[in-house]
Design an enzyme around this catalytic site. Structure first.
Site, PDB file in Angstrom:
ATOM      1  N   TYR A 178       2.680   1.651   0.678  1.00  9.73           N
ATOM      2  CA  TYR A 178       3.714   0.686   0.304  1.00  9.73           C
ATOM      3  C   TYR A 178       3.567  -0.598   1.129  1.00  9.73           C
ATOM      4  O   TYR A 178       3.614  -1.712   0.589  1.00  9.73           O
ATOM      5  CB  TYR A 178       5.101   1.295   0.511  1.00  9.73           C
ATOM      6  CG  TYR A 178       6.216   0.409   0.012  1.00  9.73           C
ATOM      7  CD1 TYR A 178       6.547   0.376  -1.340  1.00  9.73           C
ATOM      8  CD2 TYR A 178       6.939  -0.410   0.881  1.00  9.73           C
ATOM      9  CE1 TYR A 178       7.562  -0.445  -1.806  1.00  9.73           C
ATOM     10  CE2 TYR A 178       7.950  -1.233   0.427  1.00  9.73           C
ATOM     11  CZ  TYR A 178       8.267  -1.244  -0.911  1.00  9.73           C
ATOM     12  OH  TYR A 178       9.269  -2.070  -1.369  1.00  9.73           O
ATOM     13  N   LYS A 182       2.672  -4.382  -0.410  1.00 12.86           N
ATOM     14  CA  LYS A 182       3.538  -5.547  -0.269  1.00 12.86           C
ATOM     15  C   LYS A 182       2.877  -6.655   0.551  1.00 12.86           C
ATOM     16  O   LYS A 182       3.102  -7.849   0.295  1.00 12.86           O
ATOM     17  CB  LYS A 182       4.875  -5.136   0.350  1.00 12.86           C
ATOM     18  CG  LYS A 182       5.744  -4.313  -0.598  1.00 12.86           C
ATOM     19  CD  LYS A 182       6.103  -5.096  -1.853  1.00 12.86           C
ATOM     20  CE  LYS A 182       7.099  -4.361  -2.726  1.00 12.86           C
ATOM     21  NZ  LYS A 182       7.534  -5.158  -3.910  1.00 12.86           N
TER      22      LYS A 182
END
Length: 270
Positions: A178, A182
């Site tokens: 994750y 990002k």
């Protein structure tokens, strides 16, 4: 469609503009769509992988319609943006809020916290989990940026706002895919921003910290409580993050290009 939404305090900010919001079926995306409608947008297209959820939000809003969209599907993104151009003749604002997390990895982290031991995620993280997060978060962002730029370049104007994450900076333990996705979202947005500013298109990013959304609600309690800190603001609301996104999309942010606005309530600075 209902006309229940009343014009807000910035009612002229998006008058006569055409907008599209991804991930608009819930959370930050839905909040952005509602605020755009309240601020006089001529039309707003709510795109979400869950067409029914997007449709329920669109029913509340004047000038709104919903469409099913998986941002990981490049052809589908191109087609959705082309539909906007065919129907309205232009695309002035794109807010890209679609994204995914990894509930299984979150549970592993929470279990470790509850047991008082360090999380051990990387060794158990399989290729499918890595690819899913990258495909939606990073590939999906590129697909949306590319389609938006193609739509906006002929008019030499437009604003694109991408919802990133403060996880790109603090890189939470046990959440490498994750955080990496990002960080990539921020980097690709900034690279595109520098390219297209010459075409009159502005690209900027909001990087929220913990925010009260459906994604947060699915986060295990042990992990949510780990975000609690009496020295800083509590979880942001989706509306608070939407406020920042709409500022970036507005003419008031004309001098912001390639910015990544950290909206984490003071948990850390960069």
């Amino acid at each position: 469609m209902s006309d229940a939404v009343q014009l807000g305090p910035f009612q002229g900010r998006f008058r006569d503009r055409v907008a599209m919001v991804t991930g608009a079926g819930s959370g930050i995306g839905a909040a952005v769509a509602r605020q755009l409608a309240a601020e006089g947008v001529r039309a707003v297209v709510l795109a979400d992988v869950d067409r029914e959820a997007a449709g329920a939000v669109a029913e509340e809003l004047p000038g709104a319609r919903a469409t099913a969209l998986d941002v990981a599907d490049a052809a589908a993104v191109d087609g959705a943006v082309e539909d906007v151009l065919r129907e309205y003749g232009r695309l002035d604002v794109m807010v890209h809020a679609a994204g995914v997390d990894d509930p299984r990895a979150k549970q592993w982290i929470a279990d470790a916290l509850s047991a008082g031991r360090p999380p051990e995620v990387t060794g158990w993280l399989d290729d499918a989990a890595w690819a899913r997060v990258m495909r939606v978060n990073l590939d999906g962002t590129f697909h949306v940026l590319r389609a938006s730029v193609r739509a906006m370049r002929p008019r030499a104007s437009g604003a694109i706002v991408v919802i990133g994450s403060s996880s790109a900076f603090d890189a939470p333990v046990g959440y490498p895919h994750y955080a990496a996705s990002k960080a990539g979202v921020h980097a690709v947005s900034q690279a595109v921003a520098k390219e297209v500013v010459a075409d009159g298109i502005r690209v900027n990013v909001v990087a929220p910290g913990p925010t009260r959304t459906g994604m947060a609600a699915r986060t295990p309690e042990a992990l949510r409580s780990g975000f609690a800190d009496p020295r800083v603001r509590p979880y942001a609301t989706a509306d608070e993050i939407a406020d920042i996104a709409l500022f970036l999309a507005s003419d008031a942010a004309a001098n912001l290009v390639g910015a990544v606005l950290l909206a984490n309530g003071g948990r850390f600075t960069t």
